[in-house]
Scaffold this active site. Sequence first.
Site, mmCIF file in Angstrom:
data_model
loop_
_atom_site.group_PDB
_atom_site.id
_atom_site.type_symbol
_atom_site.label_atom_id
_atom_site.label_comp_id
_atom_site.label_asym_id
_atom_site.label_seq_id
_atom_site.Cartn_x
_atom_site.Cartn_y
_atom_site.Cartn_z
ATOM 1 N N ASP A 149 14.869 75.960 -27.555
ATOM 2 C CA ASP A 149 13.461 76.893 -26.838
ATOM 3 C C ASP A 149 12.459 76.232 -27.294
ATOM 4 O OD1 ASP A 149 12.545 78.874 -25.493
ATOM 5 O OD2 ASP A 149 12.942 80.400 -27.020
ATOM 6 N N ASN A 209 6.906 80.935 -29.834
ATOM 7 C CA ASN A 209 8.180 81.753 -30.405
ATOM 8 C C ASN A 209 7.671 82.217 -31.911
ATOM 9 O OD1 ASN A 209 10.856 81.751 -28.867
ATOM 10 N ND2 ASN A 209 10.270 79.665 -28.551
ATOM 11 N N HIS A 218 8.145 86.574 -29.224
ATOM 12 C CA HIS A 218 7.181 85.568 -29.478
ATOM 13 C C HIS A 218 5.979 86.290 -29.818
ATOM 14 C CE1 HIS A 218 8.848 82.573 -26.204
ATOM 15 N NE2 HIS A 218 9.914 83.505 -26.436
ATOM 16 N N CYS A 240 7.599 79.276 -23.076
ATOM 17 C CA CYS A 240 8.308 79.286 -21.811
ATOM 18 C C CYS A 240 7.505 78.430 -20.786
ATOM 19 C CB CYS A 240 8.896 80.514 -21.471
ATOM 20 S SG CYS A 240 9.605 80.618 -19.915
ATOM 21 N N HIS A 280 14.851 88.947 -29.674
ATOM 22 C CA HIS A 280 14.054 87.601 -29.474
ATOM 23 C C HIS A 280 12.275 87.764 -29.405
ATOM 24 C CE1 HIS A 280 13.970 83.181 -27.776
ATOM 25 N NE2 HIS A 280 12.697 83.752 -27.609
#
Lengths: 297, 297
Positions: free
Chosen positions: B17, B248, B208, B239, B206
């Site tokens: 990622d 992230n 950010h 992303c 998850h």
Amino acid sequence: MLSLPKEVTIIEVGPRDGLQNEKNFVPTETKLMFINKLAGAGIKEMELTSFVSPKWVPQMQDASEIVASPPDIPTNIVLAPNRKGIDRALELGCRSVAVFVGVSNSFNKKNINKSTKESLEELKPIITELKKKDIFVRACISTAFYCPFEGKVAESDTLRLCEEFVAAGVDELSVADTIGMAAPSESFSLFSSLKERLPNVLLTAHFHDTRKMALANIFAALQAGIDRFDTSAGGLGGCPFAPGATGNVATEDVVYMLERMGISTGIDLTKLVEAIDTVSPALSRKIESGYYQLSKK
Amino acid sequence: MLSLPKEVTIIEVGPRDGLQNEKNFVPTETKLMFINKLAGAGIKEMELTSFVSPKWVPQMQDASEIVASPPDIPTNIVLAPNRKGIDRALELGCRSVAVFVGVSNSFNKKNINKSTKESLEELKPIITELKKKDIFVRACISTAFYCPFEGKVAESDTLRLCEEFVAAGVDELSVADTIGMAAPSESFSLFSSLKERLPNVLLTAHFHDTRKMALANIFAALQAGIDRFDTSAGGLGGCPFAPGATGNVATEDVVYMLERMGISTGIDLTKLVEAIDTVSPALSRKIESGYYQLSKK
């Protein structure tokens, strides 16, 4: 279930705590524009300037001019480290004064060349006098969690010092994680204890974002019942006497988070960004807060 | 009193990622060194790479080489968007596969050119097949809070999609605040509901750090009982299909906060910084995490 307050008071410290760390002198006119735009954005309590020796903090040499044109808000605070500074502030008509002391001896000595106990003993009669004159007194308690020289500060030491200041008559305690090392569990623990032991004083939490934990610490303090936070527009600031203490938490990031949780601050984020834009060209640093950066994309 | 877990599992997503958003191709050898040093720092679960079209994500063109030399850790995950990618992963011996879908239709369409429902229906039989082969299946649920195109995503929509994936047989849900807009109260609410409704699946959060709320959201999710977090060493990532989704949350900042609260992660921060140093010279960006920056002062 989460227990959070419905409203929060933001105490804007950018013009004082923020700018005092700027190497380049920010013109007085720019400072006044910044201050007025902050008030226009909805800030109701603000640290305007500091009556310290211009030899130590040249940025604050225009304190008299700043307080000569205060914004029209309920609480304009000036910081003063000692009797000389306080006398100057009072002569100029200031009605809210902040004094400061570090829980950690080493930090206090580096900062104002006195032990914590000496500072406290010197301040006690001054606070009594100020209260007789009906001056609002704010005590800024630094290194309440960690000291850059001594490491972990015992919660009991911080509690004791806070209690002594309340006994001395202060109206507000601003309790600071000066070097941005507190973990949210520590924030929750200290502020829960303070809230329980000192129900009759205004309790304000002051966090730095050095290790990105400031908003987590604020979220923890909210759960401990704290509804007053010191923040600095643009995340300006740090502490000249605390190595690695860069970065007050940014007002705009705090306001954004609070409003997104349905907690009212009365602050207009668009106007807040405009206020930052007034001062940012005069600064030697970039504005790195999340909200500000996204607002420019 | 705060209720926090004693241990937390960190799922490192930097090599996949994180790196997928890097414009410059990072040499395969550098990636492998990065991955191995992350494992050496104590990471036990890691997204290694992604079997996507090299036309769409050129950075991941060396997926086969990456999985040919996996680190010696319990869970090496590869992402695969569709049957073609999954077939390649299985041929190469991968035992843990991540699939992904966005709760928001608009986001899912931009990302993989299908509606959320179409994605789900396509994935259901694939998940059944994977489970027959005893493959670990992780479902990455993106835009679980906000969509860059549609705004607020209803919690009920996210819950429904998560329930459908669990019914389809996945082992883990990685539930993502793709554009870093969730407030801690929303994190607490969604993860509390997920924890209550889906007790028999691994639940991973998850976040950010786009608006600096990532650690606050993690602190909120911990209180909701979540003990698994996706993080990215150095805060790499974002992303490519979500405007404004930079950042992230950095593994080192999360580990620092958790360890400071007495929550064990099994990760060595010094070794983690060394892992980041292996890859950072190959990147087009600076490492901006709090812990990393302080470690270089």
